[in-house]
Design a protein around this motif. Structure first.
Motif, PDB file in Angstrom:
ATOM      1  N   PRO A  24       0.854  -1.326  -0.269  1.00 11.27           N
ATOM      2  CA  PRO A  24      -0.071  -0.014  -0.124  1.00 11.27           C
ATOM      3  C   PRO A  24       0.903   1.098  -0.060  1.00 11.27           C
ATOM      4  O   PRO A  24       2.022   1.224   0.639  1.00 11.27           O
ATOM      5  N   SER A  25       0.382   2.280  -0.679  1.00  7.97           N
ATOM      6  CA  SER A  25       1.288   3.472  -0.747  1.00  7.97           C
ATOM      7  C   SER A  25       1.481   4.166   0.306  1.00  7.97           C
ATOM      8  O   SER A  25       2.526   4.828   0.626  1.00  7.97           O
ATOM      9  N   ASP A  26       0.436   4.210   1.459  1.00 13.62           N
ATOM     10  CA  ASP A  26       0.517   4.830   2.523  1.00 13.62           C
ATOM     11  C   ASP A  26       1.116   4.040   3.778  1.00 13.62           C
ATOM     12  O   ASP A  26       0.945   4.422   4.983  1.00 13.62           O
ATOM     13  N   ILE A  27       1.977   2.992   3.415  1.00 11.80           N
ATOM     14  CA  ILE A  27       2.667   2.099   4.585  1.00 11.80           C
ATOM     15  C   ILE A  27       3.507   2.946   5.311  1.00 11.80           C
ATOM     16  O   ILE A  27       4.242   3.659   4.934  1.00 11.80           O
ATOM     17  N   GLU A  28       3.264   2.733   6.880  1.00 15.24           N
ATOM     18  CA  GLU A  28       4.149   3.290   7.710  1.00 15.24           C
ATOM     19  C   GLU A  28       5.388   2.574   8.189  1.00 15.24           C
ATOM     20  O   GLU A  28       5.415   1.431   8.028  1.00 15.24           O
ATOM     21  N   PHE A  29       6.433   3.248   8.628  1.00 12.86           N
ATOM     22  CA  PHE A  29       7.653   2.607   8.739  1.00 12.86           C
ATOM     23  C   PHE A  29       7.556   1.260   9.985  1.00 12.86           C
ATOM     24  O   PHE A  29       7.843   0.261   9.587  1.00 12.86           O
ATOM     25  N   ASP A  30       6.582   1.656  10.872  1.00  8.63           N
ATOM     26  CA  ASP A  30       6.299   0.764  12.044  1.00  8.63           C
ATOM     27  C   ASP A  30       5.596  -0.535  11.308  1.00  8.63           C
ATOM     28  O   ASP A  30       6.244  -1.399  11.789  1.00  8.63           O
ATOM     29  N   ASP A  31       4.669  -0.445  10.731  1.00  6.76           N
ATOM     30  CA  ASP A  31       3.934  -1.522  10.100  1.00  6.76           C
ATOM     31  C   ASP A  31       4.892  -2.329   9.177  1.00  6.76           C
ATOM     32  O   ASP A  31       4.984  -3.583   9.458  1.00  6.76           O
ATOM     33  N   LEU A  32       5.948  -1.672   8.564  1.00 13.52           N
ATOM     34  CA  LEU A  32       6.878  -2.272   7.503  1.00 13.52           C
ATOM     35  C   LEU A  32       7.728  -3.214   8.381  1.00 13.52           C
ATOM     36  O   LEU A  32       8.107  -4.287   8.145  1.00 13.52           O
ATOM     37  N   SER A  33       8.323  -2.567   9.682  1.00 12.97           N
ATOM     38  CA  SER A  33       9.159  -3.237  10.489  1.00 12.97           C
ATOM     39  C   SER A  33       8.523  -4.416  11.032  1.00 12.97           C
ATOM     40  O   SER A  33       9.071  -5.579  11.208  1.00 12.97           O
ATOM     41  N   PHE A  34       7.034  -4.186  11.384  1.00 15.00           N
ATOM     42  CA  PHE A  34       6.500  -5.336  11.801  1.00 15.00           C
ATOM     43  C   PHE A  34       6.293  -6.494  11.039  1.00 15.00           C
ATOM     44  O   PHE A  34       6.632  -7.844  11.066  1.00 15.00           O
ATOM     45  N   ARG A  35       5.957  -6.265   9.646  1.00 15.92           N
ATOM     46  CA  ARG A  35       5.880  -7.413   8.612  1.00 15.92           C
ATOM     47  C   ARG A  35       7.239  -7.718   8.319  1.00 15.92           C
ATOM     48  O   ARG A  35       7.348  -9.015   7.791  1.00 15.92           O
ATOM     49  N   THR A  36       8.347  -7.046   8.421  1.00 18.25           N
ATOM     50  CA  THR A  36       9.515  -7.607   8.283  1.00 18.25           C
ATOM     51  C   THR A  36       9.800  -8.684   9.173  1.00 18.25           C
ATOM     52  O   THR A  36      10.430  -9.778   8.722  1.00 18.25           O
ATOM     53  N   LYS A  37       9.768  -8.202  10.349  1.00 12.26           N
ATOM     54  CA  LYS A  37       9.970  -9.118  11.465  1.00 12.26           C
ATOM     55  C   LYS A  37       9.275 -10.544  11.271  1.00 12.26           C
ATOM     56  O   LYS A  37       9.818 -11.557  11.377  1.00 12.26           O
ATOM     57  N   ARG A  38       8.012 -10.220  11.018  1.00 10.49           N
ATOM     58  CA  ARG A  38       6.873 -11.429  10.872  1.00 10.49           C
ATOM     59  C   ARG A  38       7.509 -12.364   9.718  1.00 10.49           C
ATOM     60  O   ARG A  38       7.596 -13.585   9.801  1.00 10.49           O
ATOM     61  N   GLY A  39       7.844 -11.806   8.645  1.00 12.87           N
ATOM     62  CA  GLY A  39       8.506 -12.586   7.421  1.00 12.87           C
ATOM     63  C   GLY A  39       9.556 -13.303   7.876  1.00 12.87           C
ATOM     64  O   GLY A  39       9.721 -14.362   7.273  1.00 12.87           O
ATOM     65  N   PHE A  40      10.729 -12.534   8.536  1.00 18.29           N
ATOM     66  CA  PHE A  40      11.951 -12.995   9.036  1.00 18.29           C
ATOM     67  C   PHE A  40      11.607 -14.354   9.953  1.00 18.29           C
ATOM     68  O   PHE A  40      12.225 -15.338   9.584  1.00 18.29           O
ATOM     69  N   LEU A  41      10.711 -14.221  10.583  1.00 21.64           N
ATOM     70  CA  LEU A  41      10.151 -15.327  11.590  1.00 21.64           C
ATOM     71  C   LEU A  41       9.843 -16.676  10.748  1.00 21.64           C
ATOM     72  O   LEU A  41      10.057 -17.811  10.917  1.00 21.64           O
ATOM     73  N   ALA A  42       8.734 -16.164  10.066  1.00 18.61           N
ATOM     74  CA  ALA A  42       8.054 -17.256   9.118  1.00 18.61           C
ATOM     75  C   ALA A  42       8.914 -18.166   8.193  1.00 18.61           C
ATOM     76  O   ALA A  42       9.075 -19.340   8.282  1.00 18.61           O
ATOM     77  N   LYS A  43      10.180 -17.107   7.779  1.00 17.35           N
ATOM     78  CA  LYS A  43      11.428 -17.908   7.030  1.00 17.35           C
ATOM     79  C   LYS A  43      12.224 -18.791   7.848  1.00 17.35           C
ATOM     80  O   LYS A  43      12.448 -19.708   7.472  1.00 17.35           O
ATOM     81  N   LYS A  44      12.334 -18.270   8.903  1.00 15.55           N
ATOM     82  CA  LYS A  44      13.219 -19.149   9.832  1.00 15.55           C
ATOM     83  C   LYS A  44      12.269 -20.438  10.239  1.00 15.55           C
ATOM     84  O   LYS A  44      12.953 -21.624  10.201  1.00 15.55           O
ATOM     85  N   LEU A  45      11.170 -20.491  10.514  1.00 21.70           N
ATOM     86  CA  LEU A  45      10.343 -21.460  10.837  1.00 21.70           C
ATOM     87  C   LEU A  45      10.015 -22.431   9.755  1.00 21.70           C
ATOM     88  O   LEU A  45      10.425 -23.846   9.906  1.00 21.70           O
ATOM     89  N   ALA A  46      10.193 -21.864   8.487  1.00 17.80           N
ATOM     90  CA  ALA A  46      10.182 -22.925   7.297  1.00 17.80           C
ATOM     91  C   ALA A  46      11.390 -23.599   7.206  1.00 17.80           C
ATOM     92  O   ALA A  46      11.165 -24.767   6.970  1.00 17.80           O
ATOM     93  N   ASN A  47      12.585 -23.038   7.660  1.00 17.76           N
ATOM     94  CA  ASN A  47      13.817 -23.275   7.468  1.00 17.76           C
ATOM     95  C   ASN A  47      14.085 -24.726   8.648  1.00 17.76           C
ATOM     96  O   ASN A  47      14.439 -25.745   8.380  1.00 17.76           O
ATOM     97  N   TYR A  48      13.522 -24.390   9.923  1.00 18.36           N
ATOM     98  CA  TYR A  48      13.582 -25.215  10.804  1.00 18.36           C
ATOM     99  C   TYR A  48      12.462 -26.601  10.484  1.00 18.36           C
ATOM    100  O   TYR A  48      12.767 -27.806  11.131  1.00 18.36           O
ATOM    101  N   LEU A  49      11.578 -26.352   9.716  1.00 17.58           N
ATOM    102  CA  LEU A  49      10.826 -27.335   9.193  1.00 17.58           C
ATOM    103  C   LEU A  49      10.984 -27.809   8.042  1.00 17.58           C
ATOM    104  O   LEU A  49      10.108 -28.672   7.588  1.00 17.58           O
ATOM    105  N   ASP A  50      12.309 -27.937   7.679  1.00 22.22           N
ATOM    106  CA  ASP A  50      12.740 -28.439   6.560  1.00 22.22           C
ATOM    107  C   ASP A  50      12.006 -28.211   5.111  1.00 22.22           C
ATOM    108  O   ASP A  50      11.787 -28.949   4.003  1.00 22.22           O
ATOM    109  N   LEU A  51      11.232 -26.982   5.155  1.00 19.74           N
ATOM    110  CA  LEU A  51      10.748 -26.648   4.007  1.00 19.74           C
ATOM    111  C   LEU A  51      11.966 -26.101   2.996  1.00 19.74           C
ATOM    112  O   LEU A  51      13.000 -25.924   3.350  1.00 19.74           O
TER     113      LEU A  51
END
Ligand SMILES: Nc1ncnc2c1ncn2[C@@H]1O[C@H](COP(=O)(O)OP(=O)(O)OP(=O)(O)O)[C@@H](O)[C@H]1O
Ligand SMILES: [Mg+2]
Length: 325
Positions: A24-51
């Motif tokens: 979205p064009s009006d995305i805030e820095f805090d939102d983005l930081s939250f989404r980045t952390k969430r994506g980072f964690l999900a990627k880690k989980l995927a890795n630990y689960l052998d995806l």
């Protein structure tokens, strides 16, 4: 020149069409930081689960484009890891006891362990107060003396309680125990690397003429230590050494995990049945039973376990035994 460049770059661009998530064009820095952390964690989980790496990457990018997975119920199965990652971040915002909350979830133990590991490894980076306050020097300076003192008390008590069998060592002492000849090395990044390392070790033991029953017990403890690098940490490495001078074999298992929490050390290492994950808590009990000595160096940057065995007790295969096979 510009047109020429466009032609060259344009052509190579077309070959590698990457689909970027729309933001979205009006995305805030805090939102983005939250989404980045969430994506980072999900990627880690995927890795630990052998995806696959691609599946992990896809989750990361997907996280950037979506506001909430918790709010959008029911969540598609393939976005489940994003939902769980978001849940962890929300618990952090609500100051909840995250490991306790994970253990209470109605999900498989595999998934719980992956979440517990993602939490442990990213405690400092994502889940601690100091990750919010960018200047973390306060944490580093205060308490270090106290921790040093606490650390040496733990070291002395555990050493005495185990009649000198379990020794906590500091990072710079590790190399003192890495003397001798390296006869086998291996890396543990994913679960299938464990049997691979076991096989490597097995072949080396046979070449050295170690007898069968000793090989079996050595492989057992080695597997426990290697499994711990996958279960509780990441980027494991094994180095097997033969030290003729000291008449010892030493197995060095390093990882780049979160380290052992100081206060949980006596339980984690000495109390049979203790586990911070959904597991039996038998690894250290076995290591302590089979090895002559167990040494551990641990810090938030990683852990190194050194298992020591007597070289004179490894019982070489006699010639008679050898020829009878
Ligand atoms: N490499 C490591 N890094 C950080 N913590 C570790 C590591 N290895 C073990 N631990 C901690 O020590 C505890 C005890 O380890 P142990 O191997 O005895 O049990 P477990 O791995 O939890 O269960 P089991 O080995 O029976 O599957 C773990 O629950 C974990 O908290
Ligand atoms: Mg274990």
């Amino acid at each position: 020149v510009r047109r020429l460049l466009d032609k060259v770059i344009g052509a190579s661009r077309k070959e590698k069409q990457i689909e970027f998530p729309s933001l979205p064009s009006d995305i805030e820095f805090d939102d983005l930081s939250f989404r980045t952390k969430r994506g980072f964690l999900a990627k880690k989980l995927a890795n630990y689960l052998d995806l696959t790496k691609e599946e992990g990457d896809a989750l990361y990018f997907k996280s950037l484009s979506n506001e909430s997975y918790l709010a959008s119920m029911p969540v598609e199965e393939r976005f489940r890891l994003l939902e769980l990652s978001e849940q962890m971040l929300c618990w952090q915002i609500g100051n909840e006891d995250i490991p306790k909350k994970i253990k209470e979830l109605d999900i498989t133990n595999n998934l719980k362990n992956a979440m517990l590991k993602a939490y442990d490894i990213n405690k400092q980076k994502i889940f601690s107060e100091s990750s919010v306050v960018s200047d973390g020097t306060k944490d580093l300076i205060t308490g270090s003396h106290l921790e040093d003192r606490e650390w040496s008390i733990y070291r002395d008590v555990i050493f005495a309680a185990t009649q000198g069998k379990f020794l906590l060592i500091s990072e710079h002492e590790i190399e003192d125990y890495c003397t001798g000849d390296i006869f086998c090395e291996g890396y543990v990044q994913t679960r299938p690397d464990i049997p691979m390392c076991r096989n490597l070790a097995n072949e080396s033991f046979i070449k050295l003429g170690i007898n069968k029953s000793t090989v079996m017990s050595w492989l057992l403890v080695l597997s426990e230590a290697l499994t711990n690098t996958i279960k509780h940490a990441e980027e494991g490495k094994m180095i097997l050494l033969k030290d003729d001078e000291q008449k010892e074999y030493r197995f060095v298992i390093k990882d780049k995990g979160p380290g052992f929490p100081l206060h949980a050390l006596p339980n984690a290492t000495l109390y049979a049945g203790f586990s911070t994950k959904k597991s039996m808590g038998q690894g250290f009990t076995l290591m302590m039973k089979i090895a002559k000595k167990v040494m551990l160096a641990t810090s938030p940057k990683g852990s190194t376990i050194i298992l020591v065995f007597e070289a004179s007790e490894e019982g070489r295969i006699t010639n008679a035994e050898n020829t009878s096979k």
